[in-house]
Structures are given as C-alpha cells and as structure tokens.
Design an enzyme around this catalytic site. Sequence first.
Site, PDB file in Angstrom:
ATOM      1  N   SER A  53       0.472  -1.068  -0.401  1.00  0.00           N
ATOM      2  CA  SER A  53       0.137   0.466  -0.294  1.00  0.00           C
ATOM      3  C   SER A  53       0.830   0.992  -0.037  1.00  0.00           C
ATOM      4  O   SER A  53       0.243   2.396  -0.316  1.00  0.00           O
ATOM      5  CB  SER A  53      -0.784   0.323   1.030  1.00  0.00           C
ATOM      6  OG  SER A  53      -0.365  -0.023   2.044  1.00  0.00           O
ATOM      7  N   HIS A  92       1.153   4.211   6.461  1.00  0.00           N
ATOM      8  CA  HIS A  92       1.449   5.159   5.573  1.00  0.00           C
ATOM      9  C   HIS A  92       0.618   6.801   5.624  1.00  0.00           C
ATOM     10  O   HIS A  92       1.179   6.905   7.022  1.00  0.00           O
ATOM     11  CB  HIS A  92      -0.348   5.015   5.759  1.00  0.00           C
ATOM     12  CG  HIS A  92      -1.705   4.051   5.312  1.00  0.00           C
ATOM     13  ND1 HIS A  92      -2.603   3.668   5.263  1.00  0.00           N
ATOM     14  CD2 HIS A  92      -1.145   2.691   4.156  1.00  0.00           C
ATOM     15  CE1 HIS A  92      -2.775   2.024   4.064  1.00  0.00           C
ATOM     16  NE2 HIS A  92      -1.701   2.127   4.224  1.00  0.00           N
ATOM     17  N   ASP A 129      -8.205   6.511   5.173  1.00  0.00           N
ATOM     18  CA  ASP A 129      -8.373   4.876   5.776  1.00  0.00           C
ATOM     19  C   ASP A 129      -9.174   4.641   6.484  1.00  0.00           C
ATOM     20  O   ASP A 129      -9.265   4.190   7.309  1.00  0.00           O
ATOM     21  CB  ASP A 129      -6.537   5.014   6.297  1.00  0.00           C
ATOM     22  CG  ASP A 129      -5.407   4.602   6.139  1.00  0.00           C
ATOM     23  OD1 ASP A 129      -5.438   4.157   4.265  1.00  0.00           O
ATOM     24  OD2 ASP A 129      -4.021   5.060   6.198  1.00  0.00           O
TER      25      ASP A 129
END
Length: 187
Positions: A53, A92, A129
Amino acid sequence: MLSSLSPYMANPRNTLSQVLNFGLVLSSAFMVWKALSVITNSASPVVVVLSGSMEPAFQRGDLLFLWNRSPRVDVGEIVVYNVQGKDIPIVHRVMRVFPDVPTTGAKDVEGVEASQKLLTKGDNNLSDDTELYAPGQEFLDRKTDLMGSVRGYVPAIGYVTIMLSEHPWLKSVLLGFMGLMVMLQRE
C-alpha cells in the site's frame, strides 16, 4: 540417536555453559529491543512493511525504524499506527491534520490537553484510511493510535519476518537449528 548426545552428557558443566550462553544471547537481544523502545518512545521501534500500500515509497518486506518523540505530526509524514482492536501495524502517509481537539480526562497547565487528529492514506491506495479505522472512528489520535513516524529504513530485510509469519513451521525449524548450533558449538 541418544548415543550421539553422550559426549554432551559426559561434561554437564560444558553443556550448562552452552545453554547459559544461548540464554545470554536471547536476553541481550531483549534488552536491546527494550532500550530502543525507551529511546524512541515507541512500543515497537522497528516494524516490517507487510503490504504494497505504500509503494513506491516502501516495498513489502522493508524494515522501518520509528521515532515517537516529536510532539506533532505534519502532513506528508509517514507514520505507523495500530487500529483499535487489531494488532497489525499499518504504514501510511498523513494526508490531513485536524485542529487539536481536547481530550477528556487529561489536563495540562491551562486546564485541557489537546490531542492532534490525523487522516492517513497509503500512497498506492485510491481512498483514505477511514475504512481501516475502528467502527465509528473518523481519524487517528496522535497520542493513542500512533506507534511512531518513520525515520529510516532498510530495503527487503524484513522478508525474514514475513516468511516466518506466513509459514509457522519455519519458526520451529529456525529455533531448533539455533539451539542445535549452540549445543554443538565447541570452545
């Protein structure tokens, strides 16, 4: 089979010394891990990227080093967080920082302590997210959800951890091999 162990049983002092050396290696590794945890202010100062990701910034299997002593997080910073109720760290990028929101119960000199709120997204993902967060959670809390910010990395070395997670029998083989090497070591 037991006859091959007879040289080690003949000298129990040497065998005990080897077992203690093995224990010393394990306890030293644990102490280094805990020292890193205290220095970085992170329960897990080193994590492995488990998915794609964050490509192209980080690949699956990269080893990341975290730092959690900064009082604030900026937009664009790459962070590692845990979702409430799950035990898998997620790596992230911070896409948005919300104004500080007072937390309940915690007070500072002026009366109420504020906690930074964040919205994250993987570089290789299409959306933010919010779907990954706990039900009812719309953003991350800097103090409770973040494990730390990424400060460095080593490419691909974390694949060992991924292999051990995906193939549990490898853990037994590796531990058995390490124990055997300690027992067969001659001084």
